[in-house]
Design an enzyme around this catalytic site. Structure first.
Site, PDB file in Angstrom:
ATOM      1  CD1 TRP A 257      -2.512   1.834   0.379  1.00 30.97           C
ATOM      2  CD2 TRP A 257      -2.263   2.012   2.457  1.00 30.97           C
ATOM      3  NE1 TRP A 257      -3.225   2.884   0.969  1.00 30.97           N
ATOM      4  CE2 TRP A 257      -2.947   2.985   2.380  1.00 30.97           C
ATOM      5  CE3 TRP A 257      -1.715   1.528   3.910  1.00 30.97           C
ATOM      6  CZ2 TRP A 257      -3.463   3.486   3.266  1.00 30.97           C
ATOM      7  CZ3 TRP A 257      -2.233   2.549   4.977  1.00 30.97           C
ATOM      8  CH2 TRP A 257      -3.116   3.579   4.741  1.00 30.97           C
TER       9      TRP A 257
ATOM     10  CG  ASP B 102      -2.453  -3.037   7.051  1.00 31.28           C
ATOM     11  OD1 ASP B 102      -3.397  -3.142   7.823  1.00 31.28           O
ATOM     12  OD2 ASP B 102      -2.062  -2.084   6.324  1.00 31.28           O
TER      13      ASP B 102
ATOM     14  CE  LYS C 138     -10.328  -0.166   2.835  1.00 32.52           C
ATOM     15  NZ  LYS C 138      -9.426   0.584   3.855  1.00 32.52           N
TER      16      LYS C 138
END
Length: 396
Positions: A130, A211, A246
């Site tokens: 990311w 993560d 999410k």
């Protein structure tokens, strides 16, 4: 004083979204920002979230500050979601959690904590990762390096390169791992590969920082924790940064959590005390609403069942868009094989498009994709997929 400042460059992803908003083309398509969208192109509020909010509205009696580490029940339920309710980390009180403003906030707290206590350690991120990962850790003062992960030739995992790189890292360094639905490439290790990764991390006496932003978006809520739980079988210490943006659709509420595991209960207590000190000098204490929503849903059997069903619906829609995209690309560009996209997990995939092709898609067709070629599959719908695939075919 401010006269000496220079204009900062726009964020690579959020800046793309700003450009999309200014585009007047009614047929524009945004596959850049990592936000789930339904078939109508809307980021929906989950039904279970609405129900939980109505309950909170009626029952909440105070807006007083939370403790530094946030809602206790939220931390406990988050740990159970990660490891399972009867895991040794939980029964032995070896895991602690602090509520954080989003997954990014959890990562930054981890970065500040690590820099304060282990300033000589380096954070190793996958290539690619990311785009904000290196920036967050560098802003915290940490050194950041990379290890091999994605293979462009196969559009899959370069597992041999990954292991070889991890075997070379110095002891007491930090290895950032994506729990599932790797961002940006969508390629995840198998359970057997996770076991080998765990062995190497243990041999190197390194600290894993996982993560975990997409639990439930690959195969299922429990199934997606398989890699994390494999690490937990072999390793005594770890950090996990979780996000509920999410899987609960709580993007604007900034709902995250940082979980730390120590070798025993007393070690975990010390870690928590230091994490709380880190938080106190940053944002002092977290916001309540989003975490209260998550806690209410996870603690209520009926709401939790409804949540898991809604997560499954989002996961299935993304999978169906992958399948449809591959079929349409085979129709519009039969000489190019995009089948790899169907085999990847989560919202993201590397499309294999070059920066020049991405630029042309934006300028000629009002299709917005990150410069690396990463696409947000959740931005594809049955109504825009034909135009999308025809446009991509025109740029190949």
């Amino acid at each position: 004083m401010f006269e000496v400042l220079e204009l900062a460059p726009p964020d690579a992803i959020l800046g793309l979204n700003e450009a999309f908003q200014k585009d007047s083309n009614p047929d524009k398509i945004n596959l850049g920002v990592g936000v789930y969208k339904d078939e109508s192109g809307i980021t929906p509020i989950l039904n279970c979230v609405k129900k939980a909010e109505r309950i909170l509205l009626e029952e909440q009696k105070s807006k007083a500050y939370l403790g530094i580490d946030g809602i206790k029940e939220y931390g406990r339920l988050s740990r159970e979601l990660l490891f399972g309710p009867d895991h040794k980390f939980l029964t032995a009180d070896r895991a602690v959690s602090i509520q954080a403003p989003g997954g990014t906030g959890a990562l930054r707290v981890a970065g500040d904590f690590l820099h304060t206590h282990f300033p000589a350690s380096t954070v190793w991120c996958s290539t690619p990762t990311w785009a904000n990962h290196p920036k967050v850790f560098e802003a915290a003062g940490l050194n950041v390096k990379s290890y091999t992960y994605f293979c462009p030739d196969t559009n899959g995992l370069n597992f041999e390169g990954l292991l070889n790189d991890l075997k070379q890292i110095p002891e007491r360094d930090i290895v950032l791992l994506h729990g599932c639905c790797h961002n940006p490439c969508g390629v995840d290790p198998t359970v057997e590969q996770w076991k080998e990764i765990a062995d190497v991390v243990k041999q190197r006496n390194a600290l894993p920082l996982v993560d975990f932003a997409y639990q439930g978006f690959a195969e299922g809520v429990d199934a997606d924790a398989a890699g994390l739980r494999v690490l937990a079988e072999s390793l005594d210490e770890m950090l996990v940064a979780s996000s509920y943006s999410k899987n609960f659709g709580l993007y604007c509420e900034r709902v995250g959590v940082l979980t730390a595991v120590g070798k025993d209960a007393s070690s975990a207590e010390v870690i928590l005390s230091q994490l709380k000190t880190t938080v106190r000098t940053n944002y002092s204490n977290p916001p309540s609403h989003g975490a209260a929503v998550v806690s209410s849903i996870l603690a209520d059997a009926s709401l939790r069942t409804e949540w898991e069903s809604e997560v499954a619906a989002m996961r299935d829609r993304i999978a169906s868009m992958r399948k449809l995209f591959v079929a349409k690309m085979a129709e519009h560009a039969p000489d190019r094989d995009f089948s790899f996209i169907q085999n990847q997990n989560g919202m993201f995939s590397f499309s294999g498009l070059t920066p020049d092709q991405v630029k042309r898609l934006k300028e000629e067709f009002s299709i917005y994709i990150v410069g690396s070629g990463r696409i947000n599959v959740a931005g594809i719908t049955s109504s825009n997929v034909d135009r999308l695939c025809k446009s991509i075919a025109a740029c190949l």
